[in-house]
Design a protein around this motif. Structure first.
Motif, PDB file in Angstrom:
ATOM      1  N   ASN A 243      65.718  54.262  74.664  1.00 52.01           N
ATOM      2  CA  ASN A 243      65.345  53.600  73.416  1.00 52.01           C
ATOM      3  C   ASN A 243      64.554  54.569  72.549  1.00 52.01           C
ATOM      4  OD1 ASN A 243      66.159  50.731  73.985  1.00 52.01           O
ATOM      5  ND2 ASN A 243      64.751  51.028  75.700  1.00 52.01           N
ATOM      6  N   PHE A 244      64.921  54.655  71.272  1.00 49.59           N
ATOM      7  CA  PHE A 244      64.189  55.485  70.319  1.00 49.59           C
ATOM      8  C   PHE A 244      63.523  54.576  69.286  1.00 49.59           C
ATOM      9  CE2 PHE A 244      67.500  58.732  71.513  1.00 49.59           C
ATOM     10  CZ  PHE A 244      66.634  59.495  72.278  1.00 49.59           C
ATOM     11  N   LEU A 245      62.189  54.595  69.246  1.00 45.71           N
ATOM     12  CA  LEU A 245      61.430  53.706  68.380  1.00 45.71           C
ATOM     13  C   LEU A 245      60.597  54.518  67.401  1.00 45.71           C
ATOM     14  CD1 LEU A 245      60.077  51.346  71.188  1.00 45.71           C
ATOM     15  CD2 LEU A 245      62.116  51.004  69.801  1.00 45.71           C
ATOM     16  N   PRO A 246      60.567  54.123  66.131  1.00 45.64           N
ATOM     17  CA  PRO A 246      59.696  54.813  65.173  1.00 45.64           C
ATOM     18  C   PRO A 246      58.235  54.502  65.479  1.00 45.64           C
ATOM     19  CG  PRO A 246      60.658  52.868  64.167  1.00 45.64           C
ATOM     20  CD  PRO A 246      61.293  52.985  65.516  1.00 45.64           C
ATOM     21  N   ALA A 247      57.375  55.490  65.325  1.00 52.63           N
ATOM     22  CA  ALA A 247      55.952  55.291  65.619  1.00 52.63           C
ATOM     23  C   ALA A 247      55.101  55.994  64.567  1.00 52.63           C
ATOM     24  CB  ALA A 247      55.615  55.824  67.013  1.00 52.63           C
ATOM     25  N   ARG A 248      54.204  55.244  63.943  1.00 50.05           N
ATOM     26  CA  ARG A 248      53.261  55.805  62.987  1.00 50.05           C
ATOM     27  C   ARG A 248      52.100  56.465  63.733  1.00 50.05           C
ATOM     28  NH1 ARG A 248      54.800  56.608  57.738  1.00 50.05           N
ATOM     29  NH2 ARG A 248      56.410  55.059  57.249  1.00 50.05           N
ATOM     30  N   VAL A 249      51.733  57.674  63.290  1.00 47.25           N
ATOM     31  CA  VAL A 249      50.624  58.400  63.907  1.00 47.25           C
ATOM     32  C   VAL A 249      49.325  57.986  63.219  1.00 47.25           C
ATOM     33  CG1 VAL A 249      49.642  60.655  64.428  1.00 47.25           C
ATOM     34  CG2 VAL A 249      52.129  60.336  64.453  1.00 47.25           C
ATOM     35  N   GLN A 250      48.411  57.433  64.018  1.00 42.61           N
ATOM     36  CA  GLN A 250      47.114  56.998  63.489  1.00 42.61           C
ATOM     37  C   GLN A 250      46.012  57.535  64.402  1.00 42.61           C
ATOM     38  OE1 GLN A 250      47.543  52.730  63.355  1.00 42.61           O
ATOM     39  NE2 GLN A 250      48.866  52.783  61.543  1.00 42.61           N
ATOM     40  N   GLY A 251      45.707  58.829  64.230  1.00 47.74           N
ATOM     41  CA  GLY A 251      44.690  59.462  65.064  1.00 47.74           C
ATOM     42  C   GLY A 251      45.153  59.554  66.511  1.00 47.74           C
ATOM     43  N   ASN A 252      44.447  58.879  67.413  1.00 51.84           N
ATOM     44  CA  ASN A 252      44.795  58.892  68.835  1.00 51.84           C
ATOM     45  C   ASN A 252      45.622  57.676  69.236  1.00 51.84           C
ATOM     46  OD1 ASN A 252      42.794  60.997  68.708  1.00 51.84           O
ATOM     47  ND2 ASN A 252      42.558  60.790  70.913  1.00 51.84           N
ATOM     48  N   THR A 253      46.338  57.127  68.256  1.00 49.64           N
ATOM     49  CA  THR A 253      47.167  55.952  68.515  1.00 49.64           C
ATOM     50  C   THR A 253      48.534  56.122  67.863  1.00 49.64           C
ATOM     51  OG1 THR A 253      45.233  54.501  68.586  1.00 49.64           O
ATOM     52  CG2 THR A 253      47.362  53.450  68.213  1.00 49.64           C
ATOM     53  N   LEU A 254      49.569  55.689  68.579  1.00 52.19           N
ATOM     54  CA  LEU A 254      50.911  55.609  68.010  1.00 52.19           C
ATOM     55  C   LEU A 254      51.238  54.134  67.810  1.00 52.19           C
ATOM     56  CD1 LEU A 254      52.889  58.243  70.135  1.00 52.19           C
ATOM     57  CD2 LEU A 254      51.822  58.536  67.896  1.00 52.19           C
ATOM     58  N   LEU A 256      53.844  51.502  67.396  1.00 50.71           N
ATOM     59  CA  LEU A 256      55.251  51.173  67.599  1.00 50.71           C
ATOM     60  C   LEU A 256      55.564  49.817  66.979  1.00 50.71           C
ATOM     61  CD1 LEU A 256      54.675  53.407  69.735  1.00 50.71           C
ATOM     62  CD2 LEU A 256      56.358  52.294  71.202  1.00 50.71           C
ATOM     63  N   PRO A 257      56.824  49.447  66.866  1.00 56.83           N
ATOM     64  CA  PRO A 257      57.157  48.151  66.258  1.00 56.83           C
ATOM     65  C   PRO A 257      56.498  46.957  66.937  1.00 56.83           C
ATOM     66  CG  PRO A 257      59.120  49.512  66.406  1.00 56.83           C
ATOM     67  CD  PRO A 257      58.038  50.244  67.122  1.00 56.83           C
ATOM     68  N   PHE A 258      56.242  47.031  68.243  1.00 58.11           N
ATOM     69  CA  PHE A 258      55.718  45.871  68.960  1.00 58.11           C
ATOM     70  C   PHE A 258      54.264  46.026  69.401  1.00 58.11           C
ATOM     71  CE2 PHE A 258      60.281  46.270  69.994  1.00 58.11           C
ATOM     72  CZ  PHE A 258      60.744  45.114  69.359  1.00 58.11           C
ATOM     73  N   VAL A 259      53.761  47.255  69.472  1.00 57.90           N
ATOM     74  CA  VAL A 259      52.461  47.454  70.084  1.00 57.90           C
ATOM     75  C   VAL A 259      51.900  48.815  69.678  1.00 57.90           C
ATOM     76  CG1 VAL A 259      53.408  48.523  72.179  1.00 57.90           C
ATOM     77  CG2 VAL A 259      51.229  47.291  72.306  1.00 57.90           C
ATOM     78  N   ASP A 260      50.584  48.927  69.678  1.00 60.15           N
ATOM     79  CA  ASP A 260      49.917  50.208  69.465  1.00 60.15           C
ATOM     80  C   ASP A 260      49.635  50.848  70.824  1.00 60.15           C
ATOM     81  OD1 ASP A 260      49.952  49.771  66.772  1.00 60.15           O
ATOM     82  OD2 ASP A 260      47.872  49.083  66.640  1.00 60.15           O
ATOM     83  N   VAL A 261      49.949  52.140  70.947  1.00 60.87           N
ATOM     84  CA  VAL A 261      49.819  52.851  72.222  1.00 60.87           C
ATOM     85  C   VAL A 261      48.785  53.973  72.070  1.00 60.87           C
ATOM     86  CG1 VAL A 261      51.013  54.143  74.017  1.00 60.87           C
ATOM     87  CG2 VAL A 261      52.237  52.355  72.751  1.00 60.87           C
ATOM     88  N   PRO A 262      47.725  53.961  72.854  1.00 60.09           N
ATOM     89  CA  PRO A 262      46.765  55.078  72.807  1.00 60.09           C
ATOM     90  C   PRO A 262      47.358  56.328  73.443  1.00 60.09           C
ATOM     91  CG  PRO A 262      46.172  53.525  74.532  1.00 60.09           C
ATOM     92  CD  PRO A 262      47.315  52.897  73.791  1.00 60.09           C
ATOM     93  N   ILE A 263      47.037  57.497  72.892  1.00 56.29           N
ATOM     94  CA  ILE A 263      47.551  58.760  73.426  1.00 56.29           C
ATOM     95  C   ILE A 263      46.385  59.703  73.681  1.00 56.29           C
ATOM     96  CG2 ILE A 263      49.818  58.556  72.357  1.00 56.29           C
ATOM     97  CD1 ILE A 263      48.859  60.416  70.129  1.00 56.29           C
ATOM     98  N   GLY A 264      46.625  60.699  74.540  1.00 56.31           N
ATOM     99  CA  GLY A 264      45.601  61.671  74.876  1.00 56.31           C
ATOM    100  C   GLY A 264      45.312  62.618  73.729  1.00 56.31           C
ATOM    101  N   SER A 265      44.220  63.325  73.828  1.00 56.11           N
ATOM    102  CA  SER A 265      43.793  64.224  72.751  1.00 56.11           C
ATOM    103  C   SER A 265      44.755  65.388  72.561  1.00 56.11           C
ATOM    104  CB  SER A 265      42.382  64.743  73.048  1.00 56.11           C
ATOM    105  OG  SER A 265      42.338  65.391  74.319  1.00 56.11           O
TER     106      SER A 265
END
Length: 438
Positions: A243-254, A256-265
């Motif tokens: 699955n390929f989903l668009p994700a907006r970059v918001q600092g340390n968060t991506l 996604l259409p259904f949920v925000d995912v925290p990412i590492g530094s």
């Protein structure tokens, strides 16, 4: 057996279009190498250059360290199995298999031909069909006859050009097993072309993924699946596809259409100049939270409406539509065309446990481990989350597995420390009264 090296191979036709563009590969002695990719990617052209049926525009084709660019096909001692079998309808199965041996009557006696054909037919379970004509055989039997004709030649390598594409699904599965068993038993270098990534993943020691004549990645099936280098490889490998989903970059968060995912530094630093990225998540990475199974501590949980479900007994597919982002839709449409897709509407495919009772029209409670997701640059397709150390470890393990399997095959066929060719040559010498003639 042989080692095959492709050094900067280029094939251009009269209009200057590069059907194969600067491909370099080392195919190890005894390795099962797969060329895979969508229609028109150059995989069959590359195979035909190895065997000598296509001229090489530039680059060097090496077999056992010898440059063979200018050698005729028969001088390369390679055996090719074609998509259409290329059998002679007026000859029996025995004579079809024996045909390449009869071309040089001085080299092979009738007794030697009979022995080689019988050995090949026994390996391929064709003993009961030797007197039949190809027209009276099933597709799978005809393919085995074509393989038998390749086996008796004692070639240095086998080349297969989409050999199973004319068979139905059940026969394809059976023939995949036959080809894998034969290759391991003989321990012979094999190059196999297919557009079917299931064949590629189940057969190959390594798989070379091609796109528009350019090599994208060459690695073990597991590395391709777990550590793809780019968006194209990730989309081509896997059923159902990633699955390929668009994700907006918001600092340390991506987002996604259904949920925000925290990412590492570290990942956040790589994508900080991007407003938008593409997140790839394989269908089986999603889990049904209502089943009560233990979830990873860092699991991302969300709810989403289900449009359709398919229950298959041991698993269930759920289809979840979503609104895509116009900024990446053009890239995903281009990728879909490259993968020979049909441009279906944006939807996420979730592969759930067969115990799941989620049904269409309901809202599913799902979770996934964010460590398993891939993040791609929407413009270049580069994979930000590829772990080079993990990829190298997978490659090392796969090569160890290949060597162990090859050694087992050599021990079975030729005794401890021997190989399949030595075993066959020993039998030949015994039949000729101890002669050392090849």
């Amino acid at each position: 057996m042989s080692q095959i090296q492709l050094n900067n191979i280029v094939k251009k036709y009269g209009d200057g279009f590069p059907a194969v563009n600067d491909v370099s590969l080392d195919i190890a002695d005894g390795e099962f190498m797969i060329f895979v990719g969508p229609s028109g990617c150059g995989k069959s052209t590359l195979l035909r250059m190895i065997v000598g049926l296509e001229d090489i525009t530039s680059g060097d084709m090496m077999i056992d360290g010898k440059r063979v660019n200018d050698l005729a096909p028969r001088q390369r001692n390679l055996a090719m199995v074609f998509q259409n079998y290329a059998l002679y309808p007026h000859l029996s199965v025995f004579e079809n298999i024996a045909f390449p041996l009869r071309l040089d009557k001085k080299k092979h006696s009738d007794e030697e031909i009979r022995r080689k054909v019988n050995a090949a037919s026994s390996m391929l379970e064709l003993d009961d069909h030797l007197e039949r004509k190809p027209g009276n055989l099933s597709g799978g039997q005809r393919q085995r006859v074509a393989m038998g004709r390749a086996i008796v030649r004692d070639a240095d390598a086998f080349l297969f050009d989409e050999p199973l594409s004319n068979l139905d699904a059940k026969l394809r599965g059976q023939m995949r097993t036959e080809i894998a068993r034969m290759q391991r038993r003989m321990g012979i270098t094999t190059v196999y072309v297919t557009h079917d990534q299931t064949e590629a993943m189940t057969l190959g020691d390594r798989v070379a993924v091609l796109k528009k004549g350019v090599l994208q990645q060459c690695a073990s099936p597991r590395e391709l699946y777990e550590q793809p280098v780019n968006l194209f490889v990730a989309g081509f490998i896997g059923t159902p596809p990633m699955n390929f989903l668009p994700a907006r970059v918001q600092g340390n968060t991506l987002s996604l259409p259904f949920v925000d995912v925290p990412i590492g530094s570290e990942l956040a630093e790589q994508v900080r100049d991007r407003d938008l990225v593409v997140v790839g998540i394989r269908p089986e990475y999603f889990k049904d939270a209502s089943l009560g199974d233990d979830a990873p501590r860092d699991a991302v949980r969300f709810r989403a409406p289900v449009d359709q479900t398919e229950w298959l007994g041991n698993e269930q597919y759920a289809y979840i539509p979503y609104e895509t982002d116009a900024a990446v839709q053009a890239k995903l449409d281009e990728l879909d065309r490259d993968l020979d897709g049909e441009g279906m509407r944006p939807q996420m495919v979730v592969n759930l446990d067969g115990r799941s009772r989620i049904r269409e029209g309901e809202e599913a409670d799902l979770y996934f481990d964010p460590r398993l997701m891939h993040v791609f640059d929407p413009e270049s397709g580069h994979c930000y989350t590829r772990d080079e150390e993990r990829a190298a470890e997978i490659g090392r393990q796969s090569e160890e597995d290949r060597r162990r399997a090859l050694e087992r095959a050599r021990q079975r066929e030729g005794g401890e420390g021997g190989n399949a060719r030595e075993g066959r040559d020993a039998a030949d010498r015994e039949a000729r009264g101890g002669s050392t003639q090849a």
